[in-house]
Scaffold this motif. Structure first.
Motif, PDB file in Angstrom:
ATOM      1  N   GLN A  98       0.810  -1.225   0.000  1.00 27.79           N
ATOM      2  CA  GLN A  98       0.000   0.000   0.000  1.00 27.79           C
ATOM      3  C   GLN A  98       0.846   1.280   0.000  1.00 27.79           C
ATOM      4  O   GLN A  98       0.321   2.371  -0.099  1.00 27.79           O
ATOM      5  N   ILE A  99       2.156   1.126   0.086  1.00 31.42           N
ATOM      6  CA  ILE A  99       3.041   2.305   0.110  1.00 31.42           C
ATOM      7  C   ILE A  99       3.221   2.861  -1.298  1.00 31.42           C
ATOM      8  O   ILE A  99       3.563   2.147  -2.227  1.00 31.42           O
ATOM      9  N   ASN A 100       2.970   4.133  -1.438  1.00 34.35           N
ATOM     10  CA  ASN A 100       3.219   4.865  -2.671  1.00 34.35           C
ATOM     11  C   ASN A 100       3.481   6.311  -2.259  1.00 34.35           C
ATOM     12  O   ASN A 100       2.560   7.046  -1.979  1.00 34.35           O
ATOM     13  N   VAL A 101       4.745   6.685  -2.166  1.00 35.98           N
ATOM     14  CA  VAL A 101       5.142   7.963  -1.593  1.00 35.98           C
ATOM     15  C   VAL A 101       5.993   8.747  -2.580  1.00 35.98           C
ATOM     16  O   VAL A 101       6.767   8.156  -3.321  1.00 35.98           O
ATOM     17  N   THR A 102       5.831  10.057  -2.593  1.00 34.97           N
ATOM     18  CA  THR A 102       6.674  10.929  -3.411  1.00 34.97           C
ATOM     19  C   THR A 102       7.180  12.061  -2.529  1.00 34.97           C
ATOM     20  O   THR A 102       6.423  12.626  -1.752  1.00 34.97           O
ATOM     21  N   THR A 103       8.468  12.369  -2.651  1.00 33.99           N
ATOM     22  CA  THR A 103       9.064  13.441  -1.863  1.00 33.99           C
ATOM     23  C   THR A 103      10.131  14.145  -2.699  1.00 33.99           C
ATOM     24  O   THR A 103      10.502  13.668  -3.767  1.00 33.99           O
ATOM     25  N   LYS A 104      10.593  15.256  -2.221  1.00 37.70           N
ATOM     26  CA  LYS A 104      11.654  16.012  -2.900  1.00 37.70           C
ATOM     27  C   LYS A 104      12.972  15.807  -2.169  1.00 37.70           C
ATOM     28  O   LYS A 104      13.026  15.812  -0.944  1.00 37.70           O
ATOM     29  N   LEU A 105      14.034  15.621  -2.924  1.00 40.07           N
ATOM     30  CA  LEU A 105      15.387  15.620  -2.401  1.00 40.07           C
ATOM     31  C   LEU A 105      16.001  16.967  -2.778  1.00 40.07           C
ATOM     32  O   LEU A 105      15.794  17.453  -3.894  1.00 40.07           O
ATOM     33  N   THR A 106      16.747  17.563  -1.865  1.00 44.99           N
ATOM     34  CA  THR A 106      17.288  18.907  -2.065  1.00 44.99           C
ATOM     35  C   THR A 106      18.780  18.918  -1.788  1.00 44.99           C
ATOM     36  O   THR A 106      19.242  18.260  -0.858  1.00 44.99           O
ATOM     37  N   ASN A 107      19.529  19.684  -2.591  1.00 43.07           N
ATOM     38  CA  ASN A 107      20.960  19.840  -2.298  1.00 43.07           C
ATOM     39  C   ASN A 107      21.165  21.116  -1.485  1.00 43.07           C
ATOM     40  O   ASN A 107      20.207  21.841  -1.195  1.00 43.07           O
ATOM     41  N   ASP A 108      22.397  21.425  -1.120  1.00 46.70           N
ATOM     42  CA  ASP A 108      22.668  22.579  -0.253  1.00 46.70           C
ATOM     43  C   ASP A 108      22.422  23.928  -0.938  1.00 46.70           C
ATOM     44  O   ASP A 108      22.386  24.956  -0.281  1.00 46.70           O
ATOM     45  N   LYS A 109      22.218  23.935  -2.253  1.00 44.46           N
ATOM     46  CA  LYS A 109      21.920  25.175  -2.981  1.00 44.46           C
ATOM     47  C   LYS A 109      20.421  25.335  -3.234  1.00 44.46           C
ATOM     48  O   LYS A 109      20.000  26.289  -3.867  1.00 44.46           O
ATOM     49  N   GLY A 110      19.621  24.349  -2.783  1.00 45.56           N
ATOM     50  CA  GLY A 110      18.171  24.429  -2.951  1.00 45.56           C
ATOM     51  C   GLY A 110      17.649  23.775  -4.217  1.00 45.56           C
ATOM     52  O   GLY A 110      16.452  23.828  -4.488  1.00 45.56           O
ATOM     53  N   ASP A 111      18.527  23.171  -5.031  1.00 44.21           N
ATOM     54  CA  ASP A 111      18.070  22.465  -6.227  1.00 44.21           C
ATOM     55  C   ASP A 111      17.336  21.202  -5.779  1.00 44.21           C
ATOM     56  O   ASP A 111      17.684  20.589  -4.768  1.00 44.21           O
ATOM     57  N   LYS A 112      16.331  20.800  -6.550  1.00 42.67           N
ATOM     58  CA  LYS A 112      15.481  19.677  -6.140  1.00 42.67           C
ATOM     59  C   LYS A 112      15.391  18.608  -7.222  1.00 42.67           C
ATOM     60  O   LYS A 112      15.534  18.884  -8.399  1.00 42.67           O
ATOM     61  N   MET A 113      15.127  17.393  -6.764  1.00 43.71           N
ATOM     62  CA  MET A 113      14.752  16.287  -7.642  1.00 43.71           C
ATOM     63  C   MET A 113      13.710  15.463  -6.902  1.00 43.71           C
ATOM     64  O   MET A 113      13.551  15.583  -5.693  1.00 43.71           O
TER      65      MET A 113
END
Length: 149
Positions: A98-113
């Protein structure tokens, strides 16, 4: 005259207080407490990913057999220093499907993936979306899994 004025003022104040209304409400309060068991999952670590400069967006998707590179920018992927970014969850007995999760990963400059995870049995299978023109850096993030069973 002054005496009668004061008596009249006191009488008016007494009358206005006697005609005041009072409202009230009864409030019911309730709390339901559930105590959650805890379980641990291994860290999801894609290691060092090398991409071509000015890359197109692509996804690194993992499943039970390893990982695959998906999307227009798949040819912009050069290498990754680990073969298996999936995460094993420990001390947990119900199926994680039942797990289906989305999150953002961020670097120290604020860029995201974007990191998405889906579960199966006792595993979390991550999918990492590498954005077009990705910036170098270490991207981190976290999320909480809550399962009702």
């Amino acid at each position: 005259m002054r005496k009668y004025f004061l008596l009249g003022a006191v009488a008016l104040l007494a009358t206005s207080t006697a005609n005041a209304t009072t409202d009230y409400a009864e409030v019911t309060a309730k709390a339901t407490i559930e105590v959650a068991n805890t379980f641990g999952c291994d860290e999801i670590d894609f290691g060092t990913i090398v991409v071509k400069q000015d890359n197109h967006e692509f996804v690194i998707a993992s499943d039970s057999s390893g990982y695959t590179i998906i999307g227009e920018g798949a040819s912009d992927f050069i290498s990754m220093n680990i073969n298996d970014p999936k995460s094993t969850c420990h001390d947990f007995y119900p199926d994680l499907e039942q797990i289906n999760v989305t999150t953002k990963l961020t670097n120290d400059k604020g860029d995201k993936m974007t990191l998405s995870c889906h579960g199966a049995e006792d595993m979390l299978y991550p999918e990492l979306t590498i954005p077009a023109n990705v910036k170098a850096g270490t991207y981190t993030g976290s999320f909480t899994i809550t399962i009702n069973y």
